[in-house]
Scaffold this motif. Sequence first.
Motif, PDB file in Angstrom:
ATOM      1  N   GLY A 174      97.530  89.058  60.617  1.00  0.00           N
ATOM      2  CA  GLY A 174      98.012  90.352  61.090  1.00  0.00           C
ATOM      3  C   GLY A 174      99.395  90.258  61.709  1.00  0.00           C
ATOM      4  O   GLY A 174     100.251  91.128  61.467  1.00  0.00           O
ATOM      5  N   LEU A 175      99.652  89.201  62.495  1.00  0.00           N
ATOM      6  CA  LEU A 175     100.971  89.035  63.115  1.00  0.00           C
ATOM      7  C   LEU A 175     102.040  88.781  62.056  1.00  0.00           C
ATOM      8  O   LEU A 175     103.165  89.281  62.170  1.00  0.00           O
ATOM      9  N   ILE A 176     101.713  88.012  61.035  1.00  0.00           N
ATOM     10  CA  ILE A 176     102.677  87.762  59.957  1.00  0.00           C
ATOM     11  C   ILE A 176     103.032  89.060  59.234  1.00  0.00           C
ATOM     12  O   ILE A 176     104.207  89.343  58.958  1.00  0.00           O
ATOM     13  N   ARG A 177     102.021  89.871  58.941  1.00  0.00           N
ATOM     14  CA  ARG A 177     102.277  91.140  58.262  1.00  0.00           C
ATOM     15  C   ARG A 177     103.098  92.082  59.148  1.00  0.00           C
ATOM     16  O   ARG A 177     103.980  92.796  58.653  1.00  0.00           O
ATOM     17  N   CYS A 178     102.819  92.062  60.447  1.00  0.00           N
ATOM     18  CA  CYS A 178     103.596  92.904  61.364  1.00  0.00           C
ATOM     19  C   CYS A 178     105.058  92.462  61.384  1.00  0.00           C
ATOM     20  O   CYS A 178     105.968  93.306  61.434  1.00  0.00           O
ATOM     21  N   GLY A 179     105.292  91.157  61.347  1.00  0.00           N
ATOM     22  CA  GLY A 179     106.657  90.658  61.313  1.00  0.00           C
ATOM     23  C   GLY A 179     107.393  91.110  60.065  1.00  0.00           C
ATOM     24  O   GLY A 179     108.568  91.496  60.122  1.00  0.00           O
ATOM     25  N   ILE A 180     106.690  91.102  58.940  1.00  0.00           N
ATOM     26  CA  ILE A 180     107.306  91.545  57.679  1.00  0.00           C
ATOM     27  C   ILE A 180     107.629  93.038  57.736  1.00  0.00           C
ATOM     28  O   ILE A 180     108.722  93.473  57.344  1.00  0.00           O
ATOM     29  N   VAL A 181     106.671  93.826  58.242  1.00  0.00           N
ATOM     30  CA  VAL A 181     106.888  95.278  58.333  1.00  0.00           C
ATOM     31  C   VAL A 181     108.027  95.589  59.296  1.00  0.00           C
ATOM     32  O   VAL A 181     108.879  96.449  59.008  1.00  0.00           O
ATOM     33  N   LEU A 182     108.069  94.903  60.428  1.00  0.00           N
ATOM     34  CA  LEU A 182     109.137  95.137  61.402  1.00  0.00           C
ATOM     35  C   LEU A 182     110.502  94.831  60.793  1.00  0.00           C
ATOM     36  O   LEU A 182     111.458  95.610  60.954  1.00  0.00           O
ATOM     37  N   ALA A 183     110.614  93.708  60.098  1.00  0.00           N
ATOM     38  CA  ALA A 183     111.882  93.349  59.458  1.00  0.00           C
ATOM     39  C   ALA A 183     112.280  94.394  58.417  1.00  0.00           C
ATOM     40  O   ALA A 183     113.460  94.767  58.299  1.00  0.00           O
ATOM     41  N   ALA A 184     111.300  94.892  57.667  1.00  0.00           N
ATOM     42  CA  ALA A 184     111.584  95.897  56.645  1.00  0.00           C
ATOM     43  C   ALA A 184     112.061  97.205  57.273  1.00  0.00           C
ATOM     44  O   ALA A 184     112.996  97.844  56.769  1.00  0.00           O
ATOM     45  N   VAL A 185     111.436  97.620  58.370  1.00  0.00           N
ATOM     46  CA  VAL A 185     111.830  98.861  59.048  1.00  0.00           C
ATOM     47  C   VAL A 185     113.243  98.750  59.593  1.00  0.00           C
ATOM     48  O   VAL A 185     114.075  99.662  59.433  1.00  0.00           O
ATOM     49  N   VAL A 186     113.548  97.628  60.265  1.00  0.00           N
ATOM     50  CA  VAL A 186     114.896  97.432  60.815  1.00  0.00           C
ATOM     51  C   VAL A 186     115.931  97.427  59.693  1.00  0.00           C
ATOM     52  O   VAL A 186     116.993  98.059  59.807  1.00  0.00           O
ATOM     53  N   ALA A 187     115.624  96.740  58.595  1.00  0.00           N
ATOM     54  CA  ALA A 187     116.562  96.692  57.459  1.00  0.00           C
ATOM     55  C   ALA A 187     116.767  98.080  56.856  1.00  0.00           C
ATOM     56  O   ALA A 187     117.894  98.451  56.480  1.00  0.00           O
ATOM     57  N   ALA A 188     115.695  98.876  56.782  1.00  0.00           N
ATOM     58  CA  ALA A 188     115.794 100.219  56.213  1.00  0.00           C
ATOM     59  C   ALA A 188     116.683 101.113  57.069  1.00  0.00           C
ATOM     60  O   ALA A 188     117.531 101.854  56.537  1.00  0.00           O
ATOM     61  N   PHE A 189     116.525 101.054  58.375  1.00  0.00           N
ATOM     62  CA  PHE A 189     117.356 101.878  59.260  1.00  0.00           C
ATOM     63  C   PHE A 189     118.802 101.415  59.220  1.00  0.00           C
ATOM     64  O   PHE A 189     119.730 102.232  59.249  1.00  0.00           O
ATOM     65  N   ALA A 190     119.019 100.101  59.168  1.00  0.00           N
ATOM     66  CA  ALA A 190     120.391  99.587  59.095  1.00  0.00           C
ATOM     67  C   ALA A 190     121.070 100.058  57.811  1.00  0.00           C
ATOM     68  O   ALA A 190     122.234 100.470  57.821  1.00  0.00           O
ATOM     69  N   ALA A 191     120.332 100.030  56.709  1.00  0.00           N
ATOM     70  CA  ALA A 191     120.892 100.480  55.434  1.00  0.00           C
ATOM     71  C   ALA A 191     121.166 101.979  55.444  1.00  0.00           C
ATOM     72  O   ALA A 191     122.164 102.442  54.887  1.00  0.00           O
ATOM     73  N   ALA A 192     120.274 102.726  56.083  1.00  0.00           N
ATOM     74  CA  ALA A 192     120.454 104.184  56.134  1.00  0.00           C
ATOM     75  C   ALA A 192     121.628 104.579  57.009  1.00  0.00           C
ATOM     76  O   ALA A 192     122.295 105.591  56.755  1.00  0.00           O
ATOM     77  N   LEU A 193     121.916 103.786  58.050  1.00  0.00           N
ATOM     78  CA  LEU A 193     123.019 104.105  58.956  1.00  0.00           C
ATOM     79  C   LEU A 193     124.364 103.600  58.442  1.00  0.00           C
ATOM     80  O   LEU A 193     125.413 104.018  58.934  1.00  0.00           O
ATOM     81  N   ALA A 194     124.342 102.691  57.488  1.00  0.00           N
ATOM     82  CA  ALA A 194     125.581 102.052  57.030  1.00  0.00           C
ATOM     83  C   ALA A 194     126.583 103.034  56.410  1.00  0.00           C
ATOM     84  O   ALA A 194     127.769 103.011  56.755  1.00  0.00           O
ATOM     85  N   PRO A 195     126.174 103.942  55.500  1.00  0.00           N
ATOM     86  CA  PRO A 195     127.160 104.849  54.899  1.00  0.00           C
ATOM     87  C   PRO A 195     127.789 105.772  55.942  1.00  0.00           C
ATOM     88  O   PRO A 195     127.097 106.273  56.833  1.00  0.00           O
ATOM     89  N   ALA A 196     129.092 105.981  55.819  1.00  0.00           N
ATOM     90  CA  ALA A 196     129.798 106.830  56.785  1.00  0.00           C
ATOM     91  C   ALA A 196     129.251 108.256  56.794  1.00  0.00           C
ATOM     92  O   ALA A 196     129.277 108.940  57.817  1.00  0.00           O
ATOM     93  N   GLY A 197     128.777 108.738  55.645  1.00  0.00           N
ATOM     94  CA  GLY A 197     128.278 110.110  55.575  1.00  0.00           C
ATOM     95  C   GLY A 197     126.777 110.214  55.725  1.00  0.00           C
ATOM     96  O   GLY A 197     126.178 111.232  55.339  1.00  0.00           O
ATOM     97  N   SER A 198     126.138 109.194  56.273  1.00  0.00           N
ATOM     98  CA  SER A 198     124.681 109.194  56.414  1.00  0.00           C
ATOM     99  C   SER A 198     124.201 110.358  57.281  1.00  0.00           C
ATOM    100  O   SER A 198     124.789 110.645  58.336  1.00  0.00           O
ATOM    101  N   PRO A 199     123.136 111.063  56.854  1.00  0.00           N
ATOM    102  CA  PRO A 199     122.590 112.158  57.676  1.00  0.00           C
ATOM    103  C   PRO A 199     121.975 111.651  58.982  1.00  0.00           C
ATOM    104  O   PRO A 199     121.714 112.464  59.885  1.00  0.00           O
TER     105      PRO A 199
END
Length: 520
Positions: A276-301
């Motif tokens: 369970g802890l390993i899966r949580c680590g994977i999900v956490l990394a994926a969420v952080v990466a998704a938000f970073a990618a969404a914020l990267a474009p200058a015109g991001s909503p």
Amino acid sequence: MASAGVRPQRRPMAALMRALQFIERVGNRLPHPFWLFTIMAVLTVLLSAALNAMGASAVSPADGEAVEVRSLLSAEGAQMMIGDAVANFASFPPLALIVVVMLGVAVAERAGLLNALLRGSVTRVPPQLLTFALALAGISGSIASDAAYVVLIPLGAMVFKAAGRSPILGLVVAFGSISAGYDASLLITPVDALFAGLVTSAAQVIDPQYTVTPVANWYFSAVSAIVLALVITAVAELLLSRRAAAMEAGGSGGGADEEDERELGAMRLSAEERRGLIRCGIVLAAVVAAFAAALAPAGSPLRGPEGGVMDSPVITGIGFLIGILFMLLGAVFGRAAGTLTKAREIPEAMAQGVRDLAPVLVLFFAASQFLAYFAWTGLGEVIAIRGASVLGDAGVPVPVLILGMLVICCLLNLMITSGSAMLTLVAPIFVPMFMLLSIPPETTMAVYRVADSTTNVISPMSPYFAMALGFLQRYRRDAGIGTLLSMTLPLSVCMLIGWTLLLLAWWALGVPLGPGAPVR
């Protein structure tokens, strides 16, 4: 001659014990925080009437307008106290924020995620890193709230004993790190949301648009966690290890060997929990990466109105995102560990989290009325303006102001052990006054963190001091308050000094305290 040689060594401890007994007697006479805020509200009513009759006022440095104290014993005051009572409670800044965060935290707690994190952080650590790992886990344990005390104090004793070291030392390291480091953490915790709401409310006395986010002290808090863990490790290894060995050699043991072995076995993570802890680590990394990618474009909503990141919904709505993230990770862990297997268990856990908040909501009702009265009368603004004027004219350096607030809050914390209750009392004075002296609210909040944490571990008013003493008596039956205090006092003093020096260095360097949160 022997007694004469021993007596001077005992005098400081005897004097300290008398001082703590006095603090305990005074503290026991203080009313429940609910009644404390009720009394403060009544005093605000009377003081506002008296100062209004005296014509008390101050000139705002912002716009040059006169700020007068308004009387609550007037027609307008009565209408506010009665007509706005519900609105005062509903608009109390920490209220909605802490409820939203706790909805998610409750799922993580029900799933066993927080408990597993605490246990996993120390049960599989190499012996040479055990002290530091236990200290860091305890400092960041505030994410699990009071459960950290229940889990880590006995666990610290057991893992130290299993490593061939003093269980008393492990117990003290766990208790000291949780208690004296409660307001520092590597992670964002419910405490951050609570403090941000209270400081926002105080800051809006000067600037109605000012908002302090739960991540406003994150950089400082995370670095503080590592620095404090190093301080605890140094004090434990260089000083307390000898004291613990002397205790075990000179006192009556508790004979808990077999029971400790059984409990330690139960404390170790199961295969399902590790998965369970390993899966949580994977999900956490994926969420952080998704938000970073969404914020990267200058015109991001997801960016702010002018394309900024600091004023984006991700930062302004961080409390909601923290709650959702805890809920998601709790659901992932619960599914893997078999602790949350049905969808209906998630809202049930959220409901239990709200029920657990009931004592806090009762306290918030009284606190919200007191703060609303204080703001409406103008007392906070007048006191802040006049206080800032006196301090500014005197040319008091900022480090001296910081140290002054530290001393006052440390002394208060010996008797008022509720962090939210004490901040509710001191924030309406210090936050506006420091703002007028060009000290940001985020810096005032950082100062409060240092003062609120470090003296917890020596306060006889803390219920967890008694809990730690109970665990200590398991390994030394004749242990008393003085026995535990002789171990926790060096931790308290060294952590206060080390954390204060870090804060002053942080201010001198001008490093931001968190995302979009300047230190000066």
